[in-house]
Design a protein around this motif. Structure first.
Motif, short mmCIF file in Angstrom:
data_model
loop_
_atom_site.label_atom_id
_atom_site.label_comp_id
_atom_site.label_asym_id
_atom_site.label_seq_id
_atom_site.Cartn_x
_atom_site.Cartn_y
_atom_site.Cartn_z
N TYR A 165 0.81 -1.21 0.00
CA TYR A 165 0.00 0.00 0.00
C TYR A 165 0.86 1.27 0.00
O TYR A 165 0.31 2.37 -0.04
CB TYR A 165 -0.93 0.01 1.22
N ALA A 166 2.19 1.12 0.07
CA ALA A 166 3.08 2.28 0.12
C ALA A 166 3.13 2.98 -1.23
O ALA A 166 3.19 2.34 -2.29
CB ALA A 166 4.48 1.84 0.54
N GLU A 167 3.12 4.31 -1.19
CA GLU A 167 3.21 5.11 -2.41
C GLU A 167 4.65 5.48 -2.74
O GLU A 167 4.92 6.11 -3.76
CB GLU A 167 2.35 6.37 -2.27
N ASN A 168 5.58 5.13 -1.86
CA ASN A 168 7.00 5.40 -2.09
C ASN A 168 7.82 4.12 -1.91
O ASN A 168 8.77 4.08 -1.13
CB ASN A 168 7.50 6.49 -1.14
N ASP A 177 5.76 4.45 5.76
CA ASP A 177 5.69 4.99 4.41
C ASP A 177 5.29 6.47 4.48
O ASP A 177 5.10 7.03 5.57
CB ASP A 177 4.73 4.16 3.54
N LYS A 178 5.15 7.11 3.33
CA LYS A 178 4.88 8.55 3.30
C LYS A 178 3.52 8.91 3.88
O LYS A 178 3.29 10.07 4.25
CB LYS A 178 5.00 9.07 1.86
N ASN A 179 2.62 7.94 4.00
CA ASN A 179 1.30 8.18 4.58
C ASN A 179 1.24 7.85 6.07
O ASN A 179 0.16 7.90 6.68
CB ASN A 179 0.24 7.38 3.83
N LYS A 201 -11.22 1.33 1.25
CA LYS A 201 -10.90 1.07 -0.15
C LYS A 201 -11.09 -0.40 -0.52
O LYS A 201 -10.78 -0.81 -1.65
CB LYS A 201 -9.45 1.49 -0.43
#
Length: 713
Positions: free
Chosen positions: A407-410, A585-587, A624
């Motif tokens: 689920y990480a965007e980075n 992660d970034k979130n 989601k």
């Protein structure tokens, strides 16, 4: 006829209290030294710390019909980690600001409250202890370095206990501990007329020694002391290379902070001990460091050591046992054995014969990395790892680039961290990053494990959060800072960062604009007494405190200090801990693949797992449509004989009931705030209740102030 108005007033006050008290069945009158599992009169349900109840009105078949029976709103908000106790139909608990409350256990109506007249501290407490003999019934409760004895019916201090109702927990320590940080977050353990007090101490240079102390419940007098940093002539003294370690100003702790268990029949006290201080650099405390990181079995009446086992030799990872042990019975070869089981931050369960200390599963001394890049550090060459049960959490050694969260965007930057970090088990702290999994908070945490004590089944919830461990050189050539800022850099910068923005996701709030959220007096109290994960700094000088306050309140231009007033002492070690950084992660979600929280049932008769499931959800991912991820969790389970497991603990703020045999979810309820606490089960006038504290705040969740209780309609 003359009326004695003083006596009349006291009689009316007592009568008003009696009118608030619920009726008490004779079967609810308890002996504080025994536990028949139908009451909840001490921390975690009993002196064996098994979180276990035989009450059977709530069943797997009807648990889905549980409804909110009552709620109590405390006068303050924030973390409430306490596990309530219930004595004679009165529920006793502690609020976020360390007020003791006594509630009618069937209605939640307040009977009395203690602490309004004391300076309020925004700290954490896991509850109170009860002692009773005939008509003398006492609640024992700690605030700061003081231990209070209160009348259980009125909430008034017992004048004959210590100094007008309180004693100083430092009274069993050397004089050097007089001004050091000494508090207790965890209820004391009662045995006969004694109470054994857990202590939370500093984890850095200058910590007090972690003596195990017994106090007389009636008078407050010190009964005995066990030195966890041995004195000359005491066994274990030679495990510290420096012969003066026991009185060193640099070395200390090895304290019990997590709580204890006691075998009432055998008069044996089981004490898990914390790490030696300073925590992450051991160059000034070379050796295996007994009795840090141990399970101690002590004679409860004398404090004499019976046996011990050390879980981590020369700990430089903060790998101390996080919870009281469980006193259970297991079966081997048709023979029933009284056993003690200890869960750990590493995710291991160690099981011993309760009387002899003999391991009931083999434990191997496994070679670990020995080369430290920190000058003066000498790490231990082996560490003890049980053959069974297998760890209930993942290890950093298992992580590869493929284990980055889906689920990480980075993901690319996260893969680089996994690749570059040292992932070896027990990798020595270094100036380079070490990936620590399980993390600082551990797999097991202070909520501890529940157990079916006669069946030998252990139930434990676990965190799956990786952290980054990194040291930094103590740079004495850094440019000179304004006084208040220099104090901040000495005491606060590791957690709250140079820019004061903190690390909210790691539990360290921003200090920017703090004057808009807290009064100057509240900030000063936190500096001295600590709050949550933060230890207090009572030892700092008045000048340092004034300078730090001026810096935090952005009033340095108004702060004048006499020329030449220095910081109290320069930091005496060549290295400092680089702060507590979660691998996210970034979130702000865990950077490793799920599950991020788990729940397990382990058969300690065989060492095999009965079931393991993800525990908790991540709302933003659930919305989601993603599968259950598990979540960070703090607080333990409650186990019933008839097949239920109740637990709050999760960041998502739900209270849940599972089938203890299968792990199947049977019921859940969204609480007013997350319950980072262990629930309690009890019965009043034939009706069964389960109560839990909902304080929230931890992990960036909303604050709460309620104790809630559930029952069948």
């Amino acid at each position: 006829m003359k009326i004695n108005f003083n006596l009349y007033y006291r009689f009316c006050s007592f009568l008003s209290i009696l009118l608030l008290l619920p009726s008490c069945n004779s079967k609810e009158k308890i002996d504080s030294a025994k536990n028949n599992y139908s009451t909840w009169t001490s921390y975690l349900g009993g002196p064996d710390r098994n979180h276990f109840s035989t009450l059977s009105q709530i069943t797997p078949e009807n648990v889905g019909k549980l409804k909110l029976a009552w709620s109590y709103q405390a006068p303050d908000t924030g973390q409430m980690q306490m596990n309530p106790i219930i004595v004679d139909s009165i529920l006793y608990g502690v609020t976020a600001a360390l007020r003791v409350v006594a509630l009618n256990a069937s209605t939640g109506q307040e009977i009395w409250r203690f602490g309004d007249s004391l300076p309020l501290q925004l700290s954490t407490s896991r509850g109170v202890s009860f002692w009773g003999k005939d008509d003398d019934k006492r609640i024992l409760f700690s605030k700061g370095s003081d231990l209070y004895a209160l009348n259980a019916l009125t909430g008034k201090p017992i004048a004959t206990f210590g100094n007008r109702g309180k004693i100083d927990l430092r009274s069993g320590m050397p004089k050097s501990a007089k001004d050091k940080f000494v508090i207790s977050n965890t209820p004391g353990t009662i045995f006969e007329d004694m109470i054994f007090m857990p202590l939370r101490l500093s984890e850095d240079v200058g910590s007090a020694p972690g003596n195990i102390m017994a106090f007389n419940v009636i008078t407050g007098a010190l009964e005995w002391v066990f030195h966890t940093i041995p004195h000359p002539g005491e066994e274990g003294y030679g495990t510290w290379e420096d012969p003066n370690s026991y009185k060193s100003e640099l070395v200390g702790a090895a304290n019990n902070w997590a709580g204890m268990a006691v075998d009432q029949e055998e008069a044996i006290l089981y004490v898990p001990t914390g790490s030696a201080a300073p925590d992450f650099y051991g160059g000034k405390r070379k050796g295996s460091n007994l009795y840090a990181n141990c399970l101690l079995a002590l004679n409860a009446r004398t404090g004499k050591r019976i046996w011990h086992f050390q879980f981590t030799h020369h700990d430089v990872w903060d790998r101390d046992p996080p919870a009281p042990p469980n006193l259970i019975t297991v079966e081997r070869g048709g023979k029933r054995i009284a056993a003690v089981a200890q869960v750990t931050k590493q995710g291991f369960v160690y099981v011993f014969d309760r009387k002899t200390g003999e391991p009931l599963f083999d434990i191997e001394e496994v070679p670990v990395p020995t080369t430290s890049t920190l000058e003066g550090e000498v790490v231990w060459a082996t560490q003890p790892i049980p053959v069974k049960p297998k760890a209930f959490a993942r290890y950093s050694t298992t992580l590869t680039e493929d284990n980055v969260s889906p689920y990480a965007e980075n993901p690319d930057s996260l893969r680089q961290i996994i690749t570059k970090s040292d992932k070896r088990m027990y990798a020595p702290p270094s100036l380079d990053p070490v990936l620590l999994l399980p993390g600082y908070d551990g797999a097991a945490e202070w909520g501890g494990a529940g157990a079916d004590p006669k069946e030998g089944i252990l139930y434990v919830n676990s965190n799956e959060m990786a952290w980054i461990l990194q040291m930094k050189a103590n740079d004495s050539t850094a440019p000179r800072l304004p006084f208040g800022e220099a104090v901040y850099h000495k005491y606060c910068v590791n957690c709250h960062q140079k820019d004061r923005q903190g690390l909210e996701v790691s539990g360290f709030p921003s200090l920017l604009g703090i004057q808009e959220r807290l009064s100057k007096e509240a900030i000063e109290s936190i500096i001295s007494n600590g709050k949550g994960m933060m230890t207090g700094f009572p030892q700092i000088s008045d000048a340092e405190k004034k300078g730090l306050l001026a810096f935090l309140l952005e009033q340095q231009d108004k702060f004048e200090i006499t020329e030449g007033v220095p910081l109290s002492k320069p930091y005496p070690l060549p290295y400092k801990h680089g702060g507590y950084h979660k691998f996210l992660d970034k979130n702000g979600l865990p950077a490793i693949s799920p599950p991020w929280g788990t729940l397990h049932a382990i058969d300690l008769n065989t060492g095999e797992y009965i079931w393991s499931i993800p525990f908790g959800e991540t709302p933003m991912l659930k919305e989601k449509g993603f599968p259950i991820t598990g979540s960070e969790n703090y607080g333990g389970p409650l186990i019933t004989k008839n097949g239920l497991l109740f637990i709050g603990a999760t960041k998502d703020g739900y209270f849940r009931a599972f089938d203890k045999h299968t792990g199947k979810l049977l019921w859940e309820y969204e609480l007013p705030a997350p319950a980072f606490a262990t629930p309690a089960m009890y019965e009043v006038e034939g009706k069964q209740y389960i109560a839990v504290a909902c304080g929230g705040e931890k992990l960036g969740t909303k604050k709460g102030n309620q104790i809630v209780a559930f029952a069948l309609e």
